[in-house]
Design a protein around this motif. Structure first.
Motif, PDB file in Angstrom:
ATOM      1  N   ILE A   1      -6.933 -17.705   3.121  1.00 40.33           N
ATOM      2  CA  ILE A   1      -6.178 -16.484   2.918  1.00 40.33           C
ATOM      3  C   ILE A   1      -4.783 -16.681   3.492  1.00 40.33           C
ATOM      4  N   ALA A   2      -3.858 -15.862   3.043  1.00 40.56           N
ATOM      5  CA  ALA A   2      -2.549 -15.788   3.677  1.00 40.56           C
ATOM      6  C   ALA A   2      -2.082 -14.347   3.630  1.00 40.56           C
ATOM      7  N   SER A   3      -3.013 -13.444   3.344  1.00 43.18           N
ATOM      8  CA  SER A   3      -2.647 -12.044   3.168  1.00 43.18           C
ATOM      9  C   SER A   3      -2.733 -11.301   4.488  1.00 43.18           C
ATOM     10  N   VAL A   4      -1.632 -10.728   4.904  1.00 44.95           N
ATOM     11  CA  VAL A   4      -1.579  -9.849   6.067  1.00 44.95           C
ATOM     12  C   VAL A   4      -1.093  -8.523   5.513  1.00 44.95           C
ATOM     13  N   ASN A   5      -2.029  -7.663   5.148  1.00 46.21           N
ATOM     14  CA  ASN A   5      -1.711  -6.467   4.364  1.00 46.21           C
ATOM     15  C   ASN A   5      -1.703  -5.227   5.239  1.00 46.21           C
ATOM     16  N   PHE A   6      -0.533  -4.618   5.432  1.00 48.75           N
ATOM     17  CA  PHE A   6      -0.418  -3.399   6.216  1.00 48.75           C
ATOM     18  C   PHE A   6      -0.483  -2.179   5.296  1.00 48.75           C
ATOM     19  N   LEU A   7      -1.038  -1.091   5.811  1.00 53.04           N
ATOM     20  CA  LEU A   7      -0.961   0.175   5.109  1.00 53.04           C
ATOM     21  C   LEU A   7       0.502   0.613   5.014  1.00 53.04           C
ATOM     22  N   ASP A   8       0.801   1.457   4.034  1.00 53.12           N
ATOM     23  CA  ASP A   8       2.194   1.866   3.787  1.00 53.12           C
ATOM     24  C   ASP A   8       2.854   2.431   5.041  1.00 53.12           C
ATOM     25  N   LYS A   9       2.100   3.152   5.839  1.00 53.51           N
ATOM     26  CA  LYS A   9       2.637   3.792   7.041  1.00 53.51           C
ATOM     27  C   LYS A   9       3.284   2.787   7.987  1.00 53.51           C
ATOM     28  N   PHE A  10       2.761   1.546   7.987  1.00 59.00           N
ATOM     29  CA  PHE A  10       3.237   0.542   8.939  1.00 59.00           C
ATOM     30  C   PHE A  10       4.067  -0.559   8.276  1.00 59.00           C
ATOM     31  N   GLN A  11       4.405  -0.361   7.003  1.00 55.73           N
ATOM     32  CA  GLN A  11       5.173  -1.381   6.295  1.00 55.73           C
ATOM     33  C   GLN A  11       6.573  -1.519   6.898  1.00 55.73           C
ATOM     34  N   PRO A  12       6.990  -2.740   7.196  1.00 56.00           N
ATOM     35  CA  PRO A  12       8.345  -2.949   7.706  1.00 56.00           C
ATOM     36  C   PRO A  12       9.361  -2.924   6.567  1.00 56.00           C
ATOM     37  N   PRO A  13      10.637  -2.719   6.895  1.00 58.02           N
ATOM     38  CA  PRO A  13      11.131  -2.421   8.250  1.00 58.02           C
ATOM     39  C   PRO A  13      10.908  -0.951   8.601  1.00 58.02           C
ATOM     40  N   LEU A  14      10.485  -0.691   9.828  1.00 54.39           N
ATOM     41  CA  LEU A  14      10.278   0.679  10.254  1.00 54.39           C
ATOM     42  C   LEU A  14      11.625   1.348  10.515  1.00 54.39           C
ATOM     43  N   ARG A  15      11.813   2.506   9.951  1.00 49.91           N
ATOM     44  CA  ARG A  15      13.076   3.244  10.151  1.00 49.91           C
ATOM     45  C   ARG A  15      13.030   4.082  11.420  1.00 49.91           C
ATOM     46  N   GLU A  16      11.821   4.375  11.884  1.00 52.11           N
ATOM     47  CA  GLU A  16      11.648   5.122  13.117  1.00 52.11           C
ATOM     48  C   GLU A  16      10.269   4.798  13.675  1.00 52.11           C
ATOM     49  N   ARG A  17      10.023   5.160  14.904  1.00 54.15           N
ATOM     50  CA  ARG A  17       8.717   4.906  15.508  1.00 54.15           C
ATOM     51  C   ARG A  17       7.630   5.655  14.744  1.00 54.15           C
ATOM     52  N   VAL A  18       6.457   5.026  14.639  1.00 55.57           N
ATOM     53  CA  VAL A  18       5.348   5.604  13.881  1.00 55.57           C
ATOM     54  C   VAL A  18       4.184   5.867  14.829  1.00 55.57           C
ATOM     55  N   THR A  19       3.731   7.108  14.894  1.00 58.83           N
ATOM     56  CA  THR A  19       2.600   7.460  15.753  1.00 58.83           C
ATOM     57  C   THR A  19       1.315   6.804  15.236  1.00 58.83           C
TER      58      THR A  19
END
Length: 333
Positions: free
Chosen positions: A249-267
């Motif tokens: 594998i080479a997939s490191v799949n984040f949910l949309d909420k944590f997709q970079p680049p983050l524009r602000e801190r995410v709870t």
């Protein structure tokens, strides 16, 4: 020609056989980690991912469901999965993994269904210096993140996912995600000593984790609160979660909420889903600041392991704890 088959109880067989190409073989290692060899393994991994995303891959699902058995499948929501990869990242039933001490911010929980090992208790800034037989370059692991210095002198914990495990990873603590990356390039194959990773039953124990900062990976940095002995807030600090994609594998799949680049801190809540790995072997590395995570600590009655079916033990763990290390044996084809 060797037929590459995907099964529950032979999930690591083919990877282990392939690893003999570079086991104590510098020429094999060079071939896999640069030039045409790196391109070949990248192409192979991408093609395998496409195959596991195809409707034709559904035929593997029945085989895996039968091998996993009704007891283990009872943890999961049953769906008409469109392909094998969607089955591989199958969802747990509600309540199947209750989060311990949900409201206690000092309690760290496992990010995944995994085999856990303390890696090192004195992370180094740049040059990997062996500590307790293992080493890790934390700045390189985090691709020179500004938060890397937070973990200098701290602790790392490896959380290794078996091929037949639940393959989502979750937040180990509550807080705010202040930085996220899911695009750090790296090699696909070329673990120096893959057989030793599986050896002794205790997967990954005493292993040299230095190489994992060269594999395809991502990370999230979570700002969390520290509590004093009375339970009151005692400042804040950081915990790192580094998902590493290995081998097939080479997939490191984040949910949309944590997709970079983050524009602000995410709870993020403790135990909240962050992302998943699709088909293959993988691990999470947790990073803690100096003196904040001294040891793995369990309360009476909590799960510490499973009395395994011998078939799974043979297929995934390969050797008993007392088996002599393969490093002392001659190379095998």
């Amino acid at each position: 020609m060797y037929e590459w088959q995907s099964g529950v109880n032979n999930g690591l067989d083919c990877i282990e056989k392939f690893s003999w190409l570079n086991y104590e073989n510098d020429y094999g290692m060079v071939f896999l980690t640069c030039g045409p060899g790196l391109k070949m393994t990248a192409d192979f991994t991408n093609l395998q991912g496409m195959q596991m995303d195809s409707p034709e891959s559904k035929k593997l699902i029945k085989k895996w469901v039968e091998e996993l058995g009704p007891k283990r499948m009872a943890d999961y929501e049953i769906e008409d999965w469109p392909n094998f990869n969607e089955f591989f990242v199958r969802k747990l039933k509600k309540g199947a993994r209750p989060i311990d001490a949900q409201d206690d911010k000092s309690v760290v929980v496992a990010p995944a269904d995994c085999v856990i090992n303390m890696v090192v208790d004195e992370l180094t800034e740049t040059t990997p210096i062996p500590v307790k037989t293992v080493s890790m370059n934390v700045r390189q692991l985090l691709d020179n993140s500004e938060y890397a210095e937070r973990f200098i002198g701290g602790t790392a914990v490896s959380c290794i996912l078996m091929p037949d495990s639940y393959h989502w990873y979750h937040a180990p603590v509550a807080g705010e995600v202040v930085e996220a990356r899911d695009d750090i390039g790296g090699v696909y194959y070329g673990m120096r000593d893959f057989p030793e990773l599986l050896n002794k039953g205790n997967v990954g124990y005493g292993y040299d984790y230095e190489m994992f900062d060269h594999f395809r990976r991502g990370y999230v940095i979570i700002r969390t609160e520290y509590l004093d002995p009375s339970g009151k807030r005692d400042g804040e600090g950081y915990v790192g979660l580094v998902p590493v994609g290995l081998n097939s594998i080479a997939s490191v799949n984040f949910l949309d909420k944590f997709q970079p680049p983050l524009r602000e801190r995410v709870t993020v809540e403790k135990g909240e889903k962050i992302g998943n790995f699709k088909y293959g072997g993988s691990l999470n590395i947790l990073l803690f600041e100096h003196d904040r995570f001294p040891a793995l600590q369990l309360l009476q009655g909590q799960r510490i392991g499973v009395l395994e079916d011998p078939l799974r033990t043979t297929g995934l763990f390969t050797r008993s704890y007392h088996t002599q290390s393969r490093r002392l044996r001659p190379l095998a084809p």
